[in-house]
Design a protein around this motif. Structure first.
Motif, PDB file in Angstrom:
ATOM      1  N   TRP A 209     -28.977 -16.606  40.164  1.00  0.00           N
ATOM      2  CA  TRP A 209     -28.911 -15.405  41.001  1.00  0.00           C
ATOM      3  C   TRP A 209     -27.784 -14.502  40.542  1.00  0.00           C
ATOM      4  CZ3 TRP A 209     -32.037 -12.852  43.858  1.00  0.00           C
ATOM      5  CH2 TRP A 209     -31.597 -11.953  44.827  1.00  0.00           C
ATOM      6  N   ASP A 210     -28.084 -13.216  40.399  1.00  0.00           N
ATOM      7  CA  ASP A 210     -27.126 -12.268  39.841  1.00  0.00           C
ATOM      8  C   ASP A 210     -26.514 -11.371  40.917  1.00  0.00           C
ATOM      9  OD1 ASP A 210     -25.969 -11.579  37.286  1.00  0.00           O
ATOM     10  OD2 ASP A 210     -26.928  -9.622  37.480  1.00  0.00           O
ATOM     11  N   GLY A 211     -26.754 -11.695  42.169  1.00  0.00           N
ATOM     12  CA  GLY A 211     -26.198 -10.901  43.262  1.00  0.00           C
ATOM     13  C   GLY A 211     -27.247 -10.106  44.000  1.00  0.00           C
ATOM     14  N   GLU A 212     -28.134  -9.425  43.237  1.00  0.00           N
ATOM     15  CA  GLU A 212     -29.221  -8.653  43.840  1.00  0.00           C
ATOM     16  C   GLU A 212     -30.578  -9.043  43.264  1.00  0.00           C
ATOM     17  OE1 GLU A 212     -28.391  -4.346  44.443  1.00  0.00           O
ATOM     18  OE2 GLU A 212     -26.558  -4.783  43.297  1.00  0.00           O
ATOM     19  N   TRP A 213     -30.573  -9.665  42.141  1.00  0.00           N
ATOM     20  CA  TRP A 213     -31.811 -10.126  41.503  1.00  0.00           C
ATOM     21  C   TRP A 213     -31.494 -11.328  40.620  1.00  0.00           C
ATOM     22  CZ3 TRP A 213     -29.858  -5.136  40.201  1.00  0.00           C
ATOM     23  CH2 TRP A 213     -29.265  -5.032  38.944  1.00  0.00           C
ATOM     24  N   TYR A 214     -32.528 -11.912  40.025  1.00  0.00           N
ATOM     25  CA  TYR A 214     -32.343 -13.044  39.120  1.00  0.00           C
ATOM     26  C   TYR A 214     -32.108 -12.520  37.712  1.00  0.00           C
ATOM     27  CZ  TYR A 214     -34.330 -15.897  42.867  1.00  0.00           C
ATOM     28  OH  TYR A 214     -34.570 -16.521  44.065  1.00  0.00           O
ATOM     29  N   TRP A 215     -31.062 -13.042  37.074  1.00  0.00           N
ATOM     30  CA  TRP A 215     -30.939 -12.689  35.660  1.00  0.00           C
ATOM     31  C   TRP A 215     -32.043 -13.402  34.883  1.00  0.00           C
ATOM     32  CZ3 TRP A 215     -29.805 -17.166  33.006  1.00  0.00           C
ATOM     33  CH2 TRP A 215     -28.996 -18.121  33.606  1.00  0.00           C
ATOM     34  N   ARG A 216     -32.244 -12.996  33.662  1.00  0.00           N
ATOM     35  CA  ARG A 216     -33.450 -13.430  32.925  1.00  0.00           C
ATOM     36  C   ARG A 216     -33.212 -14.653  32.050  1.00  0.00           C
ATOM     37  NH1 ARG A 216     -37.028 -15.176  30.551  1.00  0.00           N
ATOM     38  NH2 ARG A 216     -38.971 -14.224  29.861  1.00  0.00           N
ATOM     39  N   ALA A 217     -32.168 -14.615  31.249  1.00  0.00           N
ATOM     40  CA  ALA A 217     -31.917 -15.694  30.290  1.00  0.00           C
ATOM     41  C   ALA A 217     -30.468 -15.629  29.840  1.00  0.00           C
ATOM     42  CB  ALA A 217     -32.847 -15.555  29.075  1.00  0.00           C
ATOM     43  N   THR A 218     -30.014 -16.712  29.199  1.00  0.00           N
ATOM     44  CA  THR A 218     -28.743 -16.675  28.480  1.00  0.00           C
ATOM     45  C   THR A 218     -28.994 -16.973  27.014  1.00  0.00           C
ATOM     46  OG1 THR A 218     -28.319 -19.018  28.957  1.00  0.00           O
ATOM     47  CG2 THR A 218     -27.354 -17.383  30.456  1.00  0.00           C
ATOM     48  N   LYS A 219     -28.147 -16.401  26.177  1.00  0.00           N
ATOM     49  CA  LYS A 219     -28.170 -16.730  24.763  1.00  0.00           C
ATOM     50  C   LYS A 219     -27.469 -18.078  24.544  1.00  0.00           C
ATOM     51  CE  LYS A 219     -27.784 -11.858  23.390  1.00  0.00           C
ATOM     52  NZ  LYS A 219     -27.023 -10.885  22.564  1.00  0.00           N
ATOM     53  N   ASP A 220     -27.554 -18.587  23.331  1.00  0.00           N
ATOM     54  CA  ASP A 220     -26.825 -19.812  23.005  1.00  0.00           C
ATOM     55  C   ASP A 220     -25.330 -19.653  23.273  1.00  0.00           C
ATOM     56  OD1 ASP A 220     -28.985 -21.438  22.163  1.00  0.00           O
ATOM     57  OD2 ASP A 220     -29.020 -20.447  20.208  1.00  0.00           O
ATOM     58  N   SER A 221     -24.841 -18.416  23.154  1.00  0.00           N
ATOM     59  CA  SER A 221     -23.422 -18.135  23.369  1.00  0.00           C
ATOM     60  C   SER A 221     -23.036 -18.130  24.850  1.00  0.00           C
ATOM     61  CB  SER A 221     -23.077 -16.773  22.773  1.00  0.00           C
ATOM     62  OG  SER A 221     -23.793 -15.741  23.456  1.00  0.00           O
ATOM     63  N   GLY A 222     -24.026 -18.133  25.735  1.00  0.00           N
ATOM     64  CA  GLY A 222     -23.764 -18.039  27.166  1.00  0.00           C
ATOM     65  C   GLY A 222     -23.892 -16.640  27.717  1.00  0.00           C
ATOM     66  N   GLU A 223     -24.021 -15.624  26.846  1.00  0.00           N
ATOM     67  CA  GLU A 223     -24.163 -14.241  27.302  1.00  0.00           C
ATOM     68  C   GLU A 223     -25.472 -14.065  28.059  1.00  0.00           C
ATOM     69  OE1 GLU A 223     -24.735  -9.758  25.382  1.00  0.00           O
ATOM     70  OE2 GLU A 223     -24.145 -11.457  24.091  1.00  0.00           O
ATOM     71  N   LYS A 224     -25.415 -13.356  29.185  1.00  0.00           N
ATOM     72  CA  LYS A 224     -26.594 -13.174  30.015  1.00  0.00           C
ATOM     73  C   LYS A 224     -27.456 -12.003  29.539  1.00  0.00           C
ATOM     74  CE  LYS A 224     -24.652 -14.957  34.366  1.00  0.00           C
ATOM     75  NZ  LYS A 224     -24.217 -14.591  35.733  1.00  0.00           N
ATOM     76  N   LEU A 225     -28.745 -12.123  29.786  1.00  0.00           N
ATOM     77  CA  LEU A 225     -29.705 -11.046  29.592  1.00  0.00           C
ATOM     78  C   LEU A 225     -30.378 -10.772  30.930  1.00  0.00           C
ATOM     79  CD1 LEU A 225     -31.367 -12.380  26.313  1.00  0.00           C
ATOM     80  CD2 LEU A 225     -29.733 -10.501  26.481  1.00  0.00           C
ATOM     81  N   GLY A 226     -30.651  -9.493  31.209  1.00  0.00           N
ATOM     82  CA  GLY A 226     -31.269  -9.145  32.482  1.00  0.00           C
ATOM     83  C   GLY A 226     -30.305  -9.256  33.640  1.00  0.00           C
ATOM     84  N   SER A 227     -29.066  -8.916  33.394  1.00  0.00           N
ATOM     85  CA  SER A 227     -28.011  -9.059  34.398  1.00  0.00           C
ATOM     86  C   SER A 227     -27.331  -7.718  34.641  1.00  0.00           C
ATOM     87  CB  SER A 227     -26.976 -10.078  33.908  1.00  0.00           C
ATOM     88  OG  SER A 227     -25.788 -10.013  34.671  1.00  0.00           O
ATOM     89  N   LYS A 228     -26.702  -7.582  35.803  1.00  0.00           N
ATOM     90  CA  LYS A 228     -25.923  -6.375  36.089  1.00  0.00           C
ATOM     91  C   LYS A 228     -24.745  -6.238  35.134  1.00  0.00           C
ATOM     92  CE  LYS A 228     -23.298  -8.822  39.680  1.00  0.00           C
ATOM     93  NZ  LYS A 228     -23.031  -8.917  41.136  1.00  0.00           N
ATOM     94  N   GLU A 229     -24.423  -7.323  34.409  1.00  0.00           N
ATOM     95  CA  GLU A 229     -23.356  -7.264  33.417  1.00  0.00           C
ATOM     96  C   GLU A 229     -23.793  -6.504  32.164  1.00  0.00           C
ATOM     97  OE1 GLU A 229     -22.227 -11.255  32.553  1.00  0.00           O
ATOM     98  OE2 GLU A 229     -21.932 -11.804  34.658  1.00  0.00           O
ATOM     99  N   ASN A 230     -25.114  -6.308  31.998  1.00  0.00           N
ATOM    100  CA  ASN A 230     -25.634  -5.649  30.805  1.00  0.00           C
ATOM    101  C   ASN A 230     -25.706  -4.133  31.011  1.00  0.00           C
ATOM    102  OD1 ASN A 230     -27.870  -8.362  30.927  1.00  0.00           O
ATOM    103  ND2 ASN A 230     -26.234  -8.190  29.416  1.00  0.00           N
ATOM    104  N   THR A 231     -25.500  -3.379  29.932  1.00  0.00           N
ATOM    105  CA  THR A 231     -25.669  -1.928  30.001  1.00  0.00           C
ATOM    106  C   THR A 231     -27.122  -1.543  29.754  1.00  0.00           C
ATOM    107  OG1 THR A 231     -25.053  -1.763  27.660  1.00  0.00           O
ATOM    108  CG2 THR A 231     -23.313  -1.441  29.293  1.00  0.00           C
ATOM    109  N   GLU A 232     -27.875  -2.359  29.007  1.00  0.00           N
ATOM    110  CA  GLU A 232     -29.301  -2.130  28.776  1.00  0.00           C
ATOM    111  C   GLU A 232     -30.045  -3.395  29.182  1.00  0.00           C
ATOM    112  OE1 GLU A 232     -29.872  -1.066  24.732  1.00  0.00           O
ATOM    113  OE2 GLU A 232     -28.886   0.879  24.928  1.00  0.00           O
ATOM    114  N   GLY A 233     -31.299  -3.242  29.581  1.00  0.00           N
ATOM    115  CA  GLY A 233     -32.082  -4.406  29.976  1.00  0.00           C
ATOM    116  C   GLY A 233     -31.447  -5.143  31.141  1.00  0.00           C
ATOM    117  N   ARG A 234     -31.046  -4.414  32.166  1.00  0.00           N
ATOM    118  CA  ARG A 234     -30.283  -5.022  33.263  1.00  0.00           C
ATOM    119  C   ARG A 234     -31.173  -5.856  34.184  1.00  0.00           C
ATOM    120  NH1 ARG A 234     -27.714  -1.586  36.841  1.00  0.00           N
ATOM    121  NH2 ARG A 234     -25.951  -3.023  37.070  1.00  0.00           N
ATOM    122  N   ILE A 235     -32.465  -5.508  34.259  1.00  0.00           N
ATOM    123  CA  ILE A 235     -33.354  -6.263  35.140  1.00  0.00           C
ATOM    124  C   ILE A 235     -34.698  -6.462  34.445  1.00  0.00           C
ATOM    125  CG2 ILE A 235     -34.069  -4.151  36.349  1.00  0.00           C
ATOM    126  CD1 ILE A 235     -34.394  -5.922  38.886  1.00  0.00           C
TER     127      ILE A 235
END
Length: 595
Positions: free
Chosen positions: A541-567
């Motif tokens: 859970w990302d606070g308002e929606w579910y994030w999508r995936a993490t990379k091997d590095s742990g970086e999130k995709l589909g998260s409010k932390e992203n500037t592109e592809g946030r959801i």
């Protein structure tokens, strides 16, 4: 309203009954094609008349040559028409590319028809694949609209491929081809002594298993199978040298660059109409090739076959229909999407933009669900076929090639789960729990078999065992979104969507297990679902929606932390479909998508 054009554009529209798409301008932005197949033999045909043909596998067993150039779209199987004044055009718009006084291409279910008028001659070229034969039929109607007698020459043209495509090493491959003319069948025959596919005898040491044939319902006045004599040295299909000659060269045999061309002379009195039928196919023997070619010497036989094709598609597509406030949705759902899923995705597995022919473990399983309300036995066949392409550890081929049975075995994480997902949906539709006891082998099991229920259990277990320390499934080499095919190759990246997918399957199979009396397995699956649901709702859970995936590095995709592809859409929709997000949270994620 009778005669009303449905959803018109400057390029075309649907017919009033929605059963045809009618293209009125051949210069569409890109080729608009029909994929026509009977489940084994198939062809593509564009609004220009171009395209290619195959049997069983559109890449490994291509019958005719074709090049993926969607600006030109000038590779195909053509009919030239030349009148008494030496003016030439083509029954399809290509390859001559003239300016007809009128033009329509009608793509229908199992057939396409191109209508045009040049110099007072109206032609209707109808192309279809019979229901149960390895060939195609071209019905060319010619109508003399003028007030004088017309003398026409009809000249067909195609290039043989006879095996793997693209034919990138033509000067080598053509030395293994041989052609002949069968006078009793009015047909050119073609064979090849090399098939560039892996076999038990090696990669090269196999004959092409078929006999290609191209026949005419009328005895041709002449024929040719040599590309050079037909096109002329440095010539092109747009205006071949052979069109200026009274007869074709009648060259057959070895050492040619093999084509197939038949020449018929037709005389039409004012107002008269005639129809000529041509065949093209890949038969299992010369005898079968001759039988099929001779069958379609009869126009009545061709008309009966076309009527049977129409009836087959009407029976498949007319079983279930919906009515909604959106007529466009109704039009697509009731017929066209079903047709494209069956003809293009399941039977042909090819088109202009992806000219393959393999089975995708994920792709054709999910596509086969189109048959559940139509003919569920076909979904059943697909389920069992895919079960036979599973390994004992529950993993599967990402894709495999019919004919060779060679496949790609990788760590794509969602592929293996589509087997239990589709099985669950099949059982919900049919209540055929006996299917779970049908035994199928594994790819690496020799004679060993297991029940389909065991096949499904192994797939579920495989994904369950591959989870991160916080309990989320590993994304591996991808998870239904092929754009995420490199984010988890070190088997550390996670997938929230895959967690939703697995949760749905665990719930469904808990119910299935309980229904067949396997209460221990039912308890196990319900317990796993509870554990997974908590992990998804706490860790994913990302606070308002579910994030999508993490990379091997742990970086999130589909998260409010992203500037592109946030959801990502499917991390939210499947949370609802899978009963991971319930109550207020289910509304919240869908609202987040809309916002």
């Amino acid at each position: 309203m009778p005669g009303r054009k449905l959803f018109p554009t400057k390029y075309g529209h649907f017919s009033p009954d929605g059963r045809e798409y009618i293209i009125v301008n051949p210069r569409t932005p890109r080729p608009w094609i029909n994929v026509i197949s009977n489940g084994d033999y198939g062809l593509t045909i564009s609004q220009t008349g171009s395209g290619y043909s195959w049997r069983t596998h559109a890449q490994l067993n291509r019958l005719t040559r074709w090049e993926q150039d969607l600006l030109k779209d000038d590779w195909g199987k053509y009919i030239y028409i030349t009148d008494e004044n030496g003016r030439s055009w083509s029954a399809g718009w290509k390859p001559v590319g003239g300016d007809p006084s009128d033009y329509r291409c009608r793509h229908g279910f199992g057939y396409s028809a191109i209508e045009s008028t040049h110099y007072g001659i109206r032609t209707v070229l109808t192309v279809f694949v019979p229901n149960d034969e390895p060939c195609e039929v071209w019905m060319l109607e010619l109508h003399n609209l003028s007030r004088r007698k017309r003398r026409l020459r009809l000249t067909t043209y195609l290039e043989w491929c006879l095996g793997a495509a693209p034919d990138w090493h033509r000067e080598f491959h053509r030395t293994f081809m041989e052609t002949e003319y069968d006078k009793t069948a009015n047909a050119i025959l073609a064979r090849k002594r090399l098939w560039e596919i892996p076999t038990a005898r090696g990669h090269w040491n196999a004959n092409w298993d078929y006999v290609g044939f191209h026949g005419s319902s009328r005895a041709p006045r002449s024929f040719d199978t040599d590309k050079e004599s037909f096109l002329g040295r440095y010539g092109s299909p747009r205006m071949p040298a052979a069109l200026d000659k009274a007869t074709l060269a009648k060259r057959v045999g070895k050492w040619l660059d093999p084509i197939a061309s038949l020449r018929n002379d037709i005389t039409l009195m004012p107002g008269e109409s005639r129809t000529v039928c041509y065949t093209l196919g890949a038969a299992g023997s010369q005898e079968e090739a001759g039988t099929l070619a001779r069958k379609y010497h009869s126009l009545a036989a061709a008309e009966r076959s076309l009527a049977a094709v129409r009836e087959r598609w009407e029976n498949l597509l007319g079983t279930v229909s919906v009515r909604t406030p959106d007529p466009a949705l109704d039009l697509m759902v009731n017929r066209w999407l079903k047709y494209q899923a069956i003809a293009g995705r399941l039977w042909a597995r090819t088109a202009y933009y992806q000219t393959g022919g393999a089975y995708g473990f994920r792709d054709q399983l999910q596509d086969s669900q189109v048959f559940l309300p139509i003919d569920p036995g076909r979904t059943r066949e697909q389920i069992l076929l895919h079960a036979r392409h599973q390994f004992k550890d529950g993993s599967v081929y990402h894709w495999w090639h019919p004919i060779t049975e060679i496949g790609l075995h990788n760590n794509m994480s969602d592929n293996l789960l589509w087997l239990p997902f589709v099985v669950a949906n099949y059982l919900a539709e049919t209540a055929e729990d006996a299917l779970l006891q049908v035994r199928q082998p594994f790819l690496d099991s020799g004679e060993e078999t297991a029940t389909l229920f065991d096949h499904c259990h192994r797939a579920i277990n495989r994904v369950w065992e591959r989870r991160s320390p916080r309990g989320l499934p590993l994304i591996g080499a991808g998870d239904w979104n092929d754009g995420l095919s490199a984010v988890g190759l070190d088997m550390k990246g996670e997938s929230v969507w895959l967690g939703h997918f697995l949760h749905r399957i665990l719930l469904d199979f808990a119910g299935i297990a309980a229904r067949i009396g396997d209460h221990a397995r039912a308890t196990e699956y319900r317990g796993r679902a509870d554990v997974l649901c908590r992990a998804l709702n706490e860790e994913g859970w990302d606070g308002e929606w579910y994030w999508r995936a993490t990379k091997d590095s742990g970086e999130k995709l589909g998260s409010k932390e992203n500037t592109e592809g946030r959801i990502y859409l499917n991390a939210q929709t499947w949370a609802v479909l899978a009963d991971v997000a319930v109550g207020a949270r289910s509304e919240q994620v869908l609202n987040a998508v809309e916002q």
